[in-house]
Design a protein around this motif. Structure first.
Motif, short mmCIF file in Angstrom:
data_model
loop_
_atom_site.label_atom_id
_atom_site.label_comp_id
_atom_site.label_asym_id
_atom_site.label_seq_id
_atom_site.Cartn_x
_atom_site.Cartn_y
_atom_site.Cartn_z
N ALA A 146 3.90 5.15 2.24
CA ALA A 146 3.00 5.29 3.50
C ALA A 146 2.50 3.97 2.25
O ALA A 146 2.01 5.09 1.65
N GLY A 147 1.52 3.42 2.72
CA GLY A 147 -0.01 2.32 1.43
C GLY A 147 -0.33 3.15 0.25
O GLY A 147 -1.49 3.27 1.21
N ALA A 148 0.03 3.00 -0.19
CA ALA A 148 -1.23 3.47 -0.91
C ALA A 148 -0.61 2.29 -1.94
O ALA A 148 -0.31 1.20 -1.90
N VAL A 149 -2.16 2.54 -3.16
CA VAL A 149 -2.64 1.02 -3.57
C VAL A 149 -2.80 1.25 -5.00
O VAL A 149 -2.60 2.86 -5.00
N ALA A 150 -2.81 0.41 -6.55
CA ALA A 150 -2.99 0.85 -7.14
C ALA A 150 -3.79 2.31 -7.40
O ALA A 150 -4.88 1.80 -7.30
N ALA A 151 -3.34 2.91 -8.34
CA ALA A 151 -4.41 4.53 -8.54
C ALA A 151 -5.07 4.23 -9.59
O ALA A 151 -5.28 3.64 -10.92
N PRO A 152 -6.32 4.26 -9.48
CA PRO A 152 -7.85 4.29 -10.69
C PRO A 152 -7.29 4.99 -12.14
O PRO A 152 -7.37 4.27 -13.19
N ALA A 153 -6.30 6.08 -11.94
CA ALA A 153 -5.96 7.00 -13.14
C ALA A 153 -4.83 6.64 -13.39
O ALA A 153 -4.42 7.08 -14.41
N GLY A 154 -4.02 5.37 -12.85
CA GLY A 154 -2.94 5.56 -13.81
C GLY A 154 -1.54 6.01 -12.46
O GLY A 154 -2.28 6.29 -10.59
N ASN A 155 -0.30 5.15 -12.83
CA ASN A 155 0.50 4.94 -11.43
C ASN A 155 1.11 7.17 -11.78
O ASN A 155 1.91 6.87 -10.78
N GLU A 156 0.90 7.52 -12.75
CA GLU A 156 1.56 8.93 -12.84
C GLU A 156 1.05 9.65 -11.47
O GLU A 156 1.12 10.14 -10.80
N ARG A 212 -7.07 9.98 0.41
CA ARG A 212 -7.73 9.29 -0.04
C ARG A 212 -8.59 9.46 -1.94
O ARG A 212 -9.48 10.21 -1.27
N VAL A 213 -8.41 8.81 -2.83
CA VAL A 213 -9.41 8.81 -4.02
C VAL A 213 -9.71 7.74 -3.94
O VAL A 213 -8.62 6.88 -4.42
N ASP A 214 -10.96 7.64 -5.07
CA ASP A 214 -11.89 6.74 -5.59
C ASP A 214 -12.58 7.36 -6.90
O ASP A 214 -13.50 8.30 -6.86
N ASP A 215 -11.77 7.19 -7.48
CA ASP A 215 -12.54 7.94 -9.29
C ASP A 215 -13.79 6.73 -9.51
O ASP A 215 -14.30 6.95 -10.49
N GLY A 216 -14.68 5.73 -8.75
CA GLY A 216 -15.30 4.85 -9.18
C GLY A 216 -15.25 3.81 -10.32
O GLY A 216 -15.81 3.18 -11.13
N ARG A 217 -13.76 3.75 -10.84
CA ARG A 217 -13.30 2.90 -11.45
C ARG A 217 -12.56 1.70 -11.39
O ARG A 217 -11.77 1.47 -11.96
N GLY A 218 -12.37 1.56 -10.28
CA GLY A 218 -10.83 0.90 -9.46
C GLY A 218 -10.60 1.05 -7.76
O GLY A 218 -11.69 1.08 -7.06
N ARG A 219 -9.25 0.18 -7.82
CA ARG A 219 -8.99 0.52 -6.17
C ARG A 219 -8.83 1.69 -6.00
O ARG A 219 -7.67 2.69 -6.73
N PRO A 220 -9.20 2.56 -4.78
CA PRO A 220 -8.68 3.95 -4.30
C PRO A 220 -7.81 4.16 -4.53
O PRO A 220 -6.66 3.08 -3.89
N VAL A 221 -7.06 4.99 -4.52
CA VAL A 221 -5.58 5.71 -4.00
C VAL A 221 -5.69 5.87 -2.34
O VAL A 221 -6.61 6.49 -2.07
N GLU A 222 -5.10 5.75 -1.59
CA GLU A 222 -4.48 5.93 -0.54
C GLU A 222 -3.22 5.80 0.08
O GLU A 222 -2.23 4.85 -0.14
N ILE A 223 -2.99 7.09 0.46
CA ILE A 223 -1.41 7.95 0.79
C ILE A 223 -1.31 8.75 2.24
O ILE A 223 -2.38 8.94 2.46
N ALA A 224 -0.26 7.93 2.75
CA ALA A 224 -0.14 8.31 4.47
C ALA A 224 1.52 9.08 4.00
O ALA A 224 2.17 8.55 3.77
N GLU A 225 1.65 10.29 4.39
CA GLU A 225 3.16 10.86 4.59
C GLU A 225 2.39 12.05 5.77
O GLU A 225 1.72 12.66 6.63
N GLN A 226 3.96 11.49 6.63
CA GLN A 226 4.39 12.52 8.35
C GLN A 226 5.85 12.69 8.27
O GLN A 226 6.69 12.28 7.53
N ALA A 227 5.59 14.26 9.04
CA ALA A 227 6.55 14.74 8.97
C ALA A 227 7.99 13.43 9.66
O ALA A 227 7.28 12.90 10.93
N ALA A 228 9.55 13.48 9.55
CA ALA A 228 9.86 12.60 10.92
C ALA A 228 9.61 12.46 12.27
O ALA A 228 10.04 12.20 12.97
#
Length: 420
Positions: free
Chosen positions: A37-47, A70-86
């Motif tokens: 589910a919809g994560a966007v570019a991580a501010p600290a990198g893909n890792e 949701r994580v925003d380190d103030g240096r780029g676009r926030p990471v947003e992650i959604a995970e759920q059980a089937a």
């Protein structure tokens, strides 16, 4: 109620001393595979993004119905992650912008309202509660508004009273007002003399809610809207006045009686709500029993905007913001350990000193973090709560702690444990 009293429900109280940041002694939260589910570019990198997603999936694999990060380190676009059980997909496809119940993070907004009125000269933190609620808090007239806000009043926590339990379980749909919640709490003997110790008390915030309505002649829902959410453009944040939702929302679940962890007491094993796959959907419960201590609904995005505005000084004048950040030790044995200010908590973590709050209501375990300036923010939702409330699932707790540690480090732009 006492932290060791497992005969009563401890919802809407902070869990940091037992489940937020595993890497900090005596400090903690809890946090939670099914579909990408919809994560966007991580501010600290893909890792970092990949590691956070992996850890969120591990929380789900350990038994959580769903997780938002949701994580925003103030240096780029926030990471947003959604995970759920089937098994949860038949009810709702979890998305990053879904609404959820904030629980005790409501207290931060209540403190902002009080401090705003203090800045206007309409009340003072040194006011005794009896000035605004004469005769409503029997026994000791020395309890001040500041003591209510920083949990040094000594008032018994109303969530420990059996009268609240049916509302927590969704079997009683009565509407609780701040005054009614306060009345439940003050039926009990105070825990200690005002100002002499620290003990988390939702009753203190029931009193704060009643004071706010008395001083302004305005409902808490309208105060939150007019003084916080509307000026900040928080379209999915509101003080809930019933069990309805205003936008798409994350479903919250608890195990049904047959699948509830054995450590959960018998009195708390049967929730009202639709049942399937060994769980009960508690999303339709009225959060009114949380009242000023826990009735706010928000999203990870809205809460980040709120925290940034608060800590950067956009919501309060400098003098009042300094009062909000003035803390007392949560454990007298560790005066330099985690502290509680006015509706906000703080603690030192190996990756940085954070501020924020956590919250718990059936189906929703939340944490919102920020730095001192509001330039960095993070939030986590796990869509189940009793496993943490009663420390009933060590496997899930371990996975949640690993995620929370990673989220905290990512917020500060520090290496995430396990990421290359």
């Amino acid at each position: 109620m006492s932290r060791c009293d497992v005969s009563s429900r401890r919802a809407v109280r902070p869990r940091w001393p037992r489940v937020l940041v595993a890497a900090v002694p005596a400090v903690g939260l809890a946090l939670a595979a099914a579909f990408p589910a919809g994560a966007v570019a991580a501010p600290a990198g893909n890792e970092t993004q990949a590691r956070l997603r992996q850890l969120a999936r591990e929380v789900v694999a350990a038994g959580a119905p769903g997780v938002l990060v949701r994580v925003d380190d103030g240096r780029g676009r926030p990471v947003e992650i959604a995970e759920q059980a089937a098994w949860t997909r038949r009810d709702h496809v979890l998305k990053a912008g879904d609404e959820f119940r904030m629980g005790s993070s409501t207290k931060t907004m209540m403190a902002v309202l009080v401090l705003g009125l203090a800045a206007e000269g309409r009340l003072a933190l040194t006011d005794p509660v009896d000035k605004w609620l004469p005769g409503k808090v029997p026994g000791d007239a020395s309890i001040t508004l500041r003591m209510l806000l920083n949990h040094t009043s000594g008032l018994y926590d109303y969530t420990g009273d059996p009268a609240i339990r049916p509302s927590m379980l969704g079997t009683d749909r009565r509407r609780w007002t701040p005054e009614k919640l306060l009345a439940v709490g003050v039926k009990h003997k105070p825990l200690f003399a005002p100002g002499t110790r620290w003990s988390y008390s939702n009753t203190g915030y029931a009193a704060i809610g009643a004071v706010l309505e008395r001083v302004t002649g305005t409902s808490l829902a309208d105060l939150v809207r007019d003084r916080i959410t509307r000026p900040l453009g928080l379209d999915h944040t509101y003080y809930a006045t019933d069990r309805s939702w205003r936008g798409p929302y994350a479903r919250g679940y608890e195990p049904d009686a047959a699948h509830m962890p054995p450590a959960v007491p018998a009195a708390f094993r049967r929730f009202a709500g639709p049942r399937h796959d060994g769980h009960v959907d508690v999303s339709g419960h009225d959060p009114g029993w949380g009242g000023p201590a826990g009735a706010v609904v928000s999203t990870t995005r809205d809460w980040a905007r709120f925290q940034s505005a608060l800590m950067s000084g956009k919501l309060l004048p400098a003098a009042q913001l300094a009062q909000l950040r003035t803390t007392v030790p949560m454990d007298a044995r560790h005066p330099d350990g985690p502290g509680y200010g006015l509706g906000i908590q703080t603690a030192a973590h190996p990756c940085g000193t954070f501020w924020g709050h956590d919250g718990g209501m059936p189906g929703y375990l939340t944490t919102g973090l920020t730095d001192r300036t509001g330039g960095r923010t993070a939030a986590v939702l796990v869509s189940a709560e009793f496993w943490a409330e009663f420390e009933a699932d060590p496997k899930l707790a371990k996975a949640a702690q690993a995620l929370q540690t990673a989220v905290t480090c990512a917020m500060f732009g520090k290496p995430v444990p396990g990421a290359s």
